[in-house]
Write a protein that holds these residues in place. Structure first.
Motif, PDB file in Angstrom:
ATOM      1  N   LEU A 231      10.525  26.859 -42.931  1.00  0.00           N
ATOM      2  CA  LEU A 231      10.518  28.239 -43.419  1.00  0.00           C
ATOM      3  C   LEU A 231       9.301  28.999 -42.879  1.00  0.00           C
ATOM      4  O   LEU A 231       9.415  30.160 -42.462  1.00  0.00           O
ATOM      5  CB  LEU A 231      10.532  28.267 -44.940  1.00  0.00           C
ATOM      6  N   ASP A 232       8.141  28.364 -42.869  1.00  0.00           N
ATOM      7  CA  ASP A 232       6.937  29.019 -42.353  1.00  0.00           C
ATOM      8  C   ASP A 232       7.078  29.312 -40.864  1.00  0.00           C
ATOM      9  O   ASP A 232       6.694  30.398 -40.397  1.00  0.00           O
ATOM     10  CB  ASP A 232       5.709  28.139 -42.594  1.00  0.00           C
ATOM     11  N   ALA A 233       7.625  28.365 -40.109  1.00  0.00           N
ATOM     12  CA  ALA A 233       7.824  28.588 -38.677  1.00  0.00           C
ATOM     13  C   ALA A 233       8.757  29.762 -38.436  1.00  0.00           C
ATOM     14  O   ALA A 233       8.541  30.575 -37.530  1.00  0.00           O
ATOM     15  CB  ALA A 233       8.389  27.322 -38.028  1.00  0.00           C
TER      16      ALA A 233
ATOM     17  N   HIS B  19      11.551  30.039 -21.942  1.00  0.00           N
ATOM     18  CA  HIS B  19      10.460  29.209 -22.443  1.00  0.00           C
ATOM     19  C   HIS B  19       9.290  29.164 -21.460  1.00  0.00           C
ATOM     20  O   HIS B  19       9.387  29.607 -20.322  1.00  0.00           O
ATOM     21  CB  HIS B  19      10.959  27.783 -22.689  1.00  0.00           C
ATOM     22  N   SER B  20       8.189  28.614 -21.925  1.00  0.00           N
ATOM     23  CA  SER B  20       7.050  28.275 -21.091  1.00  0.00           C
ATOM     24  C   SER B  20       6.533  26.927 -21.589  1.00  0.00           C
ATOM     25  O   SER B  20       7.020  26.391 -22.579  1.00  0.00           O
ATOM     26  CB  SER B  20       5.952  29.347 -21.180  1.00  0.00           C
ATOM     27  N   HIS B  21       5.533  26.378 -20.914  1.00  0.00           N
ATOM     28  CA  HIS B  21       4.950  25.127 -21.372  1.00  0.00           C
ATOM     29  C   HIS B  21       3.476  25.069 -20.980  1.00  0.00           C
ATOM     30  O   HIS B  21       3.041  25.771 -20.062  1.00  0.00           O
ATOM     31  CB  HIS B  21       5.683  23.914 -20.810  1.00  0.00           C
ATOM     32  N   PRO B  22       2.692  24.233 -21.665  1.00  0.00           N
ATOM     33  CA  PRO B  22       1.254  24.183 -21.411  1.00  0.00           C
ATOM     34  C   PRO B  22       0.864  23.285 -20.246  1.00  0.00           C
ATOM     35  O   PRO B  22      -0.327  23.114 -19.976  1.00  0.00           O
ATOM     36  CB  PRO B  22       0.691  23.637 -22.729  1.00  0.00           C
ATOM     37  N   TYR B  23       1.815  22.696 -19.582  1.00  0.00           N
ATOM     38  CA  TYR B  23       1.561  21.808 -18.453  1.00  0.00           C
ATOM     39  C   TYR B  23       2.154  22.406 -17.182  1.00  0.00           C
ATOM     40  O   TYR B  23       2.902  23.380 -17.218  1.00  0.00           O
ATOM     41  CB  TYR B  23       2.164  20.425 -18.721  1.00  0.00           C
TER      42      TYR B  23
ATOM     43  N   GLN C  50      11.513  29.479 -29.157  1.00  0.00           N
ATOM     44  CA  GLN C  50      10.624  28.543 -28.462  1.00  0.00           C
ATOM     45  C   GLN C  50       9.380  28.275 -29.299  1.00  0.00           C
ATOM     46  O   GLN C  50       8.951  27.134 -29.471  1.00  0.00           O
ATOM     47  CB  GLN C  50      10.209  29.108 -27.103  1.00  0.00           C
ATOM     48  N   SER C  51       8.805  29.342 -29.838  1.00  0.00           N
ATOM     49  CA  SER C  51       7.612  29.189 -30.662  1.00  0.00           C
ATOM     50  C   SER C  51       7.927  28.445 -31.955  1.00  0.00           C
ATOM     51  O   SER C  51       7.132  27.614 -32.420  1.00  0.00           O
ATOM     52  CB  SER C  51       7.011  30.569 -30.963  1.00  0.00           C
TER      53      SER C  51
ATOM     54  N   PHE D 227       6.237  39.147 -29.623  1.00  0.00           N
ATOM     55  CA  PHE D 227       7.516  38.681 -30.169  1.00  0.00           C
ATOM     56  C   PHE D 227       7.434  38.294 -31.642  1.00  0.00           C
ATOM     57  O   PHE D 227       8.443  38.261 -32.342  1.00  0.00           O
ATOM     58  CB  PHE D 227       8.057  37.501 -29.350  1.00  0.00           C
ATOM     59  N   ARG D 228       6.248  38.019 -32.159  1.00  0.00           N
ATOM     60  CA  ARG D 228       6.131  37.625 -33.570  1.00  0.00           C
ATOM     61  C   ARG D 228       6.245  38.810 -34.528  1.00  0.00           C
ATOM     62  O   ARG D 228       6.328  38.610 -35.734  1.00  0.00           O
ATOM     63  CB  ARG D 228       4.802  36.901 -33.805  1.00  0.00           C
ATOM     64  N   GLU D 229       6.223  40.031 -34.010  1.00  0.00           N
ATOM     65  CA  GLU D 229       6.319  41.208 -34.875  1.00  0.00           C
ATOM     66  C   GLU D 229       7.771  41.387 -35.338  1.00  0.00           C
ATOM     67  O   GLU D 229       8.663  41.582 -34.507  1.00  0.00           O
ATOM     68  CB  GLU D 229       5.844  42.439 -34.121  1.00  0.00           C
ATOM     69  N   PRO D 230       8.050  41.333 -36.628  1.00  0.00           N
ATOM     70  CA  PRO D 230       9.440  41.352 -37.111  1.00  0.00           C
ATOM     71  C   PRO D 230      10.173  42.670 -36.855  1.00  0.00           C
ATOM     72  O   PRO D 230      11.398  42.685 -36.804  1.00  0.00           O
ATOM     73  CB  PRO D 230       9.304  41.083 -38.612  1.00  0.00           C
TER      74      PRO D 230
END
Length: 294
Positions: A255-257, A43-47, A242-243, A199-202
Motif C-alpha cells: 500500500l505504501d509503495a 524502466h531503468s536500472h542502477p547498473y 517500475q518504482s 511521476f510520483r505526483e498524483p
C-alpha cells in the motif's frame, strides 16, 4: 557457449534480480529470448546493461528518440537511462555490470583525460567493428567466468575482461563512431524528462504536461504516441510501476509503495499490476524471494 549462460524467456523479474545479484556477483550474463512478450515495460536500472543482438527485430525508445538494433550490433545502456524495448522474435546476450566494480576496475588504468573510460550515454556500435573486436566472445567468456569457484580468481578475470572491453569500446568509437537514432523529437524528449522527474505526483496528467510544454493536449498526445508507441498515460503508469516494483522488492508495504509512487486508487493499482506482470504484488514478492534463494 550458450549452455554456460542462464536462459531467460519472456520474463519480467530480471531487473530486480540483477539489482540484487550484482553487488555480489559483479558481472551477470544471460541469454534472453522473446517469443510471446513483444514489449518491455518502461524502466531503468542502477547498473550498466549491454545488449548484443543475436537475431530478430528490436526497437528501443529513449527520451524521445528511436534506436533500431540489428543482429550483430551492440547497445550500451548506462545506469539511470529510461528505455522501452519493442521486438518481435528476438534473441540477445545481455551483459550486466555493477557500476562501482567497473569504476574500481578502470581507476588504476586511467589518468585524468586519458585512457579507457566507461560510457556515460547510450551508444550503438555497428556489426562490423563489433565482430572485428570479438565482443560476443568476450561476453561469452564472462558467462564462463561465473563458474570459477575461487572468488578472487573469478574477480580477477572479470576485471581483465572489463578492462579489455573498455579499450575495445574506445577503439570502436575511434574507428567507426556510434550509431544514431533513426528519428527524434525535442518535444517528446522534453516531456519524457519531465515525466521521469515528476511521476510520483498524483495530479500529473496530460493537461499539466501540455501546459508545461506550451502545446495543445491533442498535439502532445499525437507526438508522444508517434515517437514512443504508447500513450502518455501508459508511459506514466509504467514509470510508476517500475518504482513500485523496486520498493516492493526492497520490502516496503505494498500500500505504501502504491501511494508513494503516484497511484491514488489502490484497487486500480492492483488490477494494473496484474495486467502488466501477470501476477499480483504479493505473488511478485514471493517470486523474487524464491528466485534469490536459487
Amino acid at each position: 557457449m550458450k549452455s554456460f549462460m542462464t536462459p531467460y524467456a519472456d520474463q519480467n523479474i530480471t531487473q530486480e534480480l540483477a539489482n540484487r545479484r550484482l553487488p555480489l556477483d559483479k558481472v551477470v550474463v544471460g541469454w534472453y529470448s522473446n517469443r510471446e512478450v513483444h514489449k518491455s515495460v518502461t524502466h531503468s536500472h542502477p547498473y550498466h546493461e549491454y545488449i548484443y543482438m543475436i537475431g530478430g527485430k528490436a526497437l528501443y525508445l529513449v527520451d524521445g528518440s528511436r534506436y533500431e538494433l540489428h543482429p550483430g550490433e551492440l547497445m550500451l545502456i548506462p545506469p539511470g537511462v529510461v528505455h522501452t524495448g519493442f521486438y518481435d522474435t528476438y534473441d540477445r546476450l545481455i551483459l550486466q555490470i555493477d557500476d562501482a566494480f567497473w569504476q574500481e576496475t578502470l581507476a588504476p588504468l586511467s589518468l585524468p583525460g586519458t585512457g579507457p573510460a566507461i560510457p556515460d550515454r547510450l551508444m550503438i556500435f555497428h556489426e562490423g567493428p563489433v565482430h572485428k573486436w570479438g565482443v560476443r566472445g568476450l561476453i561469452e567468456h564472462a558467462a564462463v567466468a561465473a563458474g570459477i569457484p575461487e572468488e578472487k580468481e573469478k574477480e580477477l578475470l572479470y576485471r581483465s575482461l572489463l578492462s579489455g572491453l573498455a579499450i575495445i569500446i574506445r577503439q570502436i568509437i575511434v574507428e567507426d563512431g556510434v550509431g544514431h537514432p533513426s528519428s527524434t523529437s525535442p518535444l517528446v524528449a522534453l516531456v519524457t524528462t519531465y515525466l521521469q522527474q515528476h511521476f510520483r505526483e498524483p495530479d500529473l496528467n496530460v493537461n499539466a504536461l501540455a501546459r508545461y510544454a506550451y502545446v495543445s493536449r491533442e498535439h502532445l498526445s499525437r507526438a508522444f504516441k508517434e515517437y514512443t508507441m504508447q500513450s502518455i498515460h501508459g508511459y506514466l503508469t509504467e514509470l510508476r510501476m517500475q518504482s513500485c516494483r523496486r520498493d516492493i522488492a526492497d520490502g516496503k508495504r505494498i500500500l505504501d509503495a502504491c501511494l508513494e509512487n503516484g497511484f491514488s486508487n489502490y484497487s486500480s493499482f492492483l488490477k494494473t499490476f496484474h495486467k502488466l506482470y501477470g501476477v499480483t504484488p504479493q505473488e511478485y514478492r514471493a517470486q523474487l524471494r524464491t528466485a534469490m534463494k536459487q
